[in-house]
Design a protein around this motif. Sequence first.
Motif, PDB file in Angstrom:
ATOM      1  N   ASP A  13       0.809  -1.226   0.000  1.00  0.00           N
ATOM      2  CA  ASP A  13       0.000   0.000   0.000  1.00  0.00           C
ATOM      3  C   ASP A  13       0.842   1.277   0.000  1.00  0.00           C
ATOM      4  N   HIS A  14       1.972   1.250   0.663  1.00  0.00           N
ATOM      5  CA  HIS A  14       2.781   2.464   0.773  1.00  0.00           C
ATOM      6  C   HIS A  14       3.660   2.646  -0.458  1.00  0.00           C
ATOM      7  N   ARG A  15       3.779   3.872  -0.906  1.00  0.00           N
ATOM      8  CA  ARG A  15       4.520   4.162  -2.142  1.00  0.00           C
ATOM      9  C   ARG A  15       5.988   3.751  -2.070  1.00  0.00           C
ATOM     10  N   VAL A  16       6.601   3.837  -0.889  1.00  0.00           N
ATOM     11  CA  VAL A  16       8.010   3.464  -0.775  1.00  0.00           C
ATOM     12  C   VAL A  16       8.175   1.951  -0.960  1.00  0.00           C
ATOM     13  N   ARG A  17       7.308   1.168  -0.341  1.00  0.00           N
ATOM     14  CA  ARG A  17       7.379  -0.289  -0.510  1.00  0.00           C
ATOM     15  C   ARG A  17       7.067  -0.691  -1.948  1.00  0.00           C
ATOM     16  N   PHE A  32      21.565   0.407  -1.117  1.00  0.00           N
ATOM     17  CA  PHE A  32      20.855   1.413  -0.331  1.00  0.00           C
ATOM     18  C   PHE A  32      20.883   2.782  -1.005  1.00  0.00           C
ATOM     19  N   THR A  33      22.063   3.200  -1.427  1.00  0.00           N
ATOM     20  CA  THR A  33      22.213   4.533  -2.022  1.00  0.00           C
ATOM     21  C   THR A  33      21.401   4.664  -3.308  1.00  0.00           C
ATOM     22  N   VAL A  41      13.842   9.260  -1.005  1.00  0.00           N
ATOM     23  CA  VAL A  41      13.424   9.135   0.397  1.00  0.00           C
ATOM     24  C   VAL A  41      14.621   9.327   1.327  1.00  0.00           C
ATOM     25  N   THR A  42      14.323   9.475   2.603  1.00  0.00           N
ATOM     26  CA  THR A  42      15.384   9.612   3.602  1.00  0.00           C
ATOM     27  C   THR A  42      15.946   8.244   3.976  1.00  0.00           C
ATOM     28  N   ASP A  43      17.084   8.251   4.638  1.00  0.00           N
ATOM     29  CA  ASP A  43      17.708   7.011   5.098  1.00  0.00           C
ATOM     30  C   ASP A  43      16.749   6.205   5.978  1.00  0.00           C
TER      31      ASP A  43
END
Length: 98
Positions: A13-17, A32-33, A41-43
């Motif tokens: 559901d979440h845009r980051v996932r 990660f980078t 997004v933030t770290d």
Amino acid sequence: MKNIIQNINKVFDHRVRLGIMSVLMVNESADFTSLKEILGVTDGNLASHAKALENENYITIEKQFIGRKPNTKYIATKEGKKAFQEHIDALEKLISGQ
């Protein structure tokens, strides 16, 4: 229509996932980078959403050192790829009205 909605996976559901899985579906892995830059997004935000996907066994997280620098690599699992594809298929059916 109810069956289609049942196949929509709440984990994505979440845009980051959704973004993490989208990148990992077309790449063998991502560090990660790279993910942070692609998704903007933030770290902490990336780390917490990646952990949520790892807890569902949708991705694996590998940490290592390259020289003296830490490197975190993300890889979609078979289970994660299957769940994400089912999610995308359900969205497509919902959009097309099938």
